[in-house]
Design a protein around this motif. Structure first.
Motif, PDB file in Angstrom:
ATOM      1  N   LEU A  37       0.839  -1.190   0.000  1.00 14.03           N
ATOM      2  CA  LEU A  37       0.000   0.000   0.000  1.00 14.03           C
ATOM      3  C   LEU A  37       0.877   1.243   0.000  1.00 14.03           C
ATOM      4  N   THR A  38       0.478   2.234  -0.764  1.00 19.61           N
ATOM      5  CA  THR A  38       1.249   3.474  -0.836  1.00 19.61           C
ATOM      6  C   THR A  38       1.106   4.259   0.466  1.00 19.61           C
ATOM      7  N   GLU A  39       2.029   5.169   0.683  1.00 22.95           N
ATOM      8  CA  GLU A  39       2.019   5.952   1.924  1.00 22.95           C
ATOM      9  C   GLU A  39       0.758   6.792   2.054  1.00 22.95           C
ATOM     10  N   ASP A  40       0.272   7.365   0.954  1.00 27.75           N
ATOM     11  CA  ASP A  40      -0.926   8.196   1.080  1.00 27.75           C
ATOM     12  C   ASP A  40      -2.168   7.355   1.375  1.00 27.75           C
ATOM     13  N   TYR A  41      -2.231   6.147   0.825  1.00 32.85           N
ATOM     14  CA  TYR A  41      -3.362   5.273   1.142  1.00 32.85           C
ATOM     15  C   TYR A  41      -3.262   4.764   2.584  1.00 32.85           C
ATOM     16  N   ARG A  42      -2.049   4.456   3.035  1.00 36.94           N
ATOM     17  CA  ARG A  42      -1.841   4.063   4.433  1.00 36.94           C
ATOM     18  C   ARG A  42      -2.319   5.177   5.368  1.00 36.94           C
ATOM     19  N   TYR A  43      -1.971   6.408   5.023  1.00 41.77           N
ATOM     20  CA  TYR A  43      -2.397   7.551   5.840  1.00 41.77           C
ATOM     21  C   TYR A  43      -3.922   7.628   5.893  1.00 41.77           C
ATOM     22  N   LEU A  44      -4.558   7.452   4.743  1.00 38.78           N
ATOM     23  CA  LEU A  44      -6.020   7.506   4.691  1.00 38.78           C
ATOM     24  C   LEU A  44      -6.651   6.458   5.600  1.00 38.78           C
ATOM     25  N   VAL A  45      -6.222   5.203   5.502  1.00 35.70           N
ATOM     26  CA  VAL A  45      -6.870   4.160   6.298  1.00 35.70           C
ATOM     27  C   VAL A  45      -6.515   4.249   7.783  1.00 35.70           C
ATOM     28  N   LYS A  46      -5.348   4.795   8.101  1.00 32.27           N
ATOM     29  CA  LYS A  46      -4.971   4.927   9.506  1.00 32.27           C
ATOM     30  C   LYS A  46      -5.640   6.116  10.185  1.00 32.27           C
ATOM     31  N   ASN A  47      -6.077   7.107   9.390  1.00 31.46           N
ATOM     32  CA  ASN A  47      -6.638   8.318   9.969  1.00 31.46           C
ATOM     33  C   ASN A  47      -8.113   8.559   9.659  1.00 31.46           C
ATOM     34  N   ALA A  48      -8.626   7.937   8.600  1.00 26.90           N
ATOM     35  CA  ALA A  48     -10.033   8.153   8.240  1.00 26.90           C
ATOM     36  C   ALA A  48     -10.655   6.919   7.600  1.00 26.90           C
ATOM     37  N   GLY A  49     -10.041   5.773   7.776  1.00 25.99           N
ATOM     38  CA  GLY A  49     -10.512   4.552   7.127  1.00 25.99           C
ATOM     39  C   GLY A  49     -11.791   3.973   7.681  1.00 25.99           C
ATOM     40  N   ASN A  50     -12.346   4.590   8.690  1.00 24.71           N
ATOM     41  CA  ASN A  50     -13.592   4.094   9.275  1.00 24.71           C
ATOM     42  C   ASN A  50     -14.774   5.018   8.983  1.00 24.71           C
ATOM     43  N   ILE A  51     -14.595   5.946   8.067  1.00 25.97           N
ATOM     44  CA  ILE A  51     -15.644   6.906   7.735  1.00 25.97           C
ATOM     45  C   ILE A  51     -16.458   6.410   6.548  1.00 25.97           C
ATOM     46  N   VAL A  52     -17.765   6.491   6.655  1.00 31.38           N
ATOM     47  CA  VAL A  52     -18.654   6.178   5.544  1.00 31.38           C
ATOM     48  C   VAL A  52     -19.505   7.407   5.301  1.00 31.38           C
ATOM     49  N   LEU A  53     -19.380   7.960   4.104  1.00 40.06           N
ATOM     50  CA  LEU A  53     -20.221   9.097   3.748  1.00 40.06           C
ATOM     51  C   LEU A  53     -21.168   8.643   2.640  1.00 40.06           C
ATOM     52  N   THR A  54     -20.905   9.048   1.404  1.00 38.62           N
ATOM     53  CA  THR A  54     -21.785   8.637   0.310  1.00 38.62           C
ATOM     54  C   THR A  54     -21.339   7.334  -0.336  1.00 38.62           C
ATOM     55  N   LYS A  55     -20.120   6.935  -0.096  1.00 39.47           N
ATOM     56  CA  LYS A  55     -19.582   5.695  -0.649  1.00 39.47           C
ATOM     57  C   LYS A  55     -18.926   4.909   0.480  1.00 39.47           C
ATOM     58  N   GLU A  56     -18.810   3.608   0.294  1.00 38.85           N
ATOM     59  CA  GLU A  56     -18.182   2.775   1.318  1.00 38.85           C
ATOM     60  C   GLU A  56     -16.748   2.454   0.929  1.00 38.85           C
ATOM     61  N   LEU A  57     -15.827   2.969   1.714  1.00 43.18           N
ATOM     62  CA  LEU A  57     -14.423   2.642   1.541  1.00 43.18           C
ATOM     63  C   LEU A  57     -14.236   1.182   1.926  1.00 43.18           C
TER      64      LEU A  57
END
Length: 116
Positions: free
Chosen positions: A20-40
Motif C-alpha cells: 500500500l502506498t504511503e498516502d493510502y496508508r495515511y487515509l486508512v490509519k486516519n479516516a478509514g472508518n468513515i462512511v459518507l456517500t460511498k463505502e471505503l
C-alpha cells in the motif's frame, strides 16, 4: 470500527500481494472508518465482512480489474481503484463509467467530501 494500525496493513499487503502506498496508508490509519456517500473498503486482519478489502480485491481481480490496481471502494459491481503510478480510476464492470482523478486526495475530495 476502529482505525487500522501497521499490523493490519501488513496482513492485508501479504494477502493481496500489493504494498500500500504511503498516502493510502495515511487515509486508512486516519479516516478509514468513515462512511459518507460511498463505502471505503476496509482493512481487517481476516477475510470477514462485506466491504473487507481482502475478498473484495480477489473478487475485483476475478471480474477483470488489473492486478496492479488496488480497489479502494466498491459501488455495486464497479470499483474505484488506486493505481500505484498516480491516478485513481473507476473500473466499471460494464464499461458504462469512465472517470479518473489526478491522485488519491482528488478522489477523496470528489467522492467522499463532495459526494460525487
Amino acid at each position: 470500527m476502529p482505525l487500522r494500525d501497521d499490523s493490519v496493513i501488513q496482513y492485508v499487503e501479504g494477502e493481496i500481494g500489493l504494498r500500500l502506498t504511503e498516502d493510502y496508508r495515511y487515509l486508512v490509519k486516519n479516516a478509514g472508518n468513515i462512511v459518507l456517500t460511498k463505502e471505503l473498503l476496509y482493512l481487517r486482519a481476516d477475510s470477514d465482512g462485506r466491504c473487507n478489502i481482502v475478498p473484495s480485491v480477489a473478487g475485483a481481480r476475478k471480474a477483470g480489474v488489473p492486478i496492479d490496481w488496488l480497489p479502494i471502494c466498491r459501488d455495486n459491481d464497479d470499483y474505484y481503484c488506486y493505481y500505484r503510478a498516480g491516478p485513481s480510476n473507476i473500473w466499471s464492470h460494464d464499461q458504462m463509467f469512465e472517470q479518473r482523478w489526478a491522485d488519491l486526495s482528488d478522489w477523496v475530495i470528489d467522492s467522499f467530501i463532495n459526494g460525487n
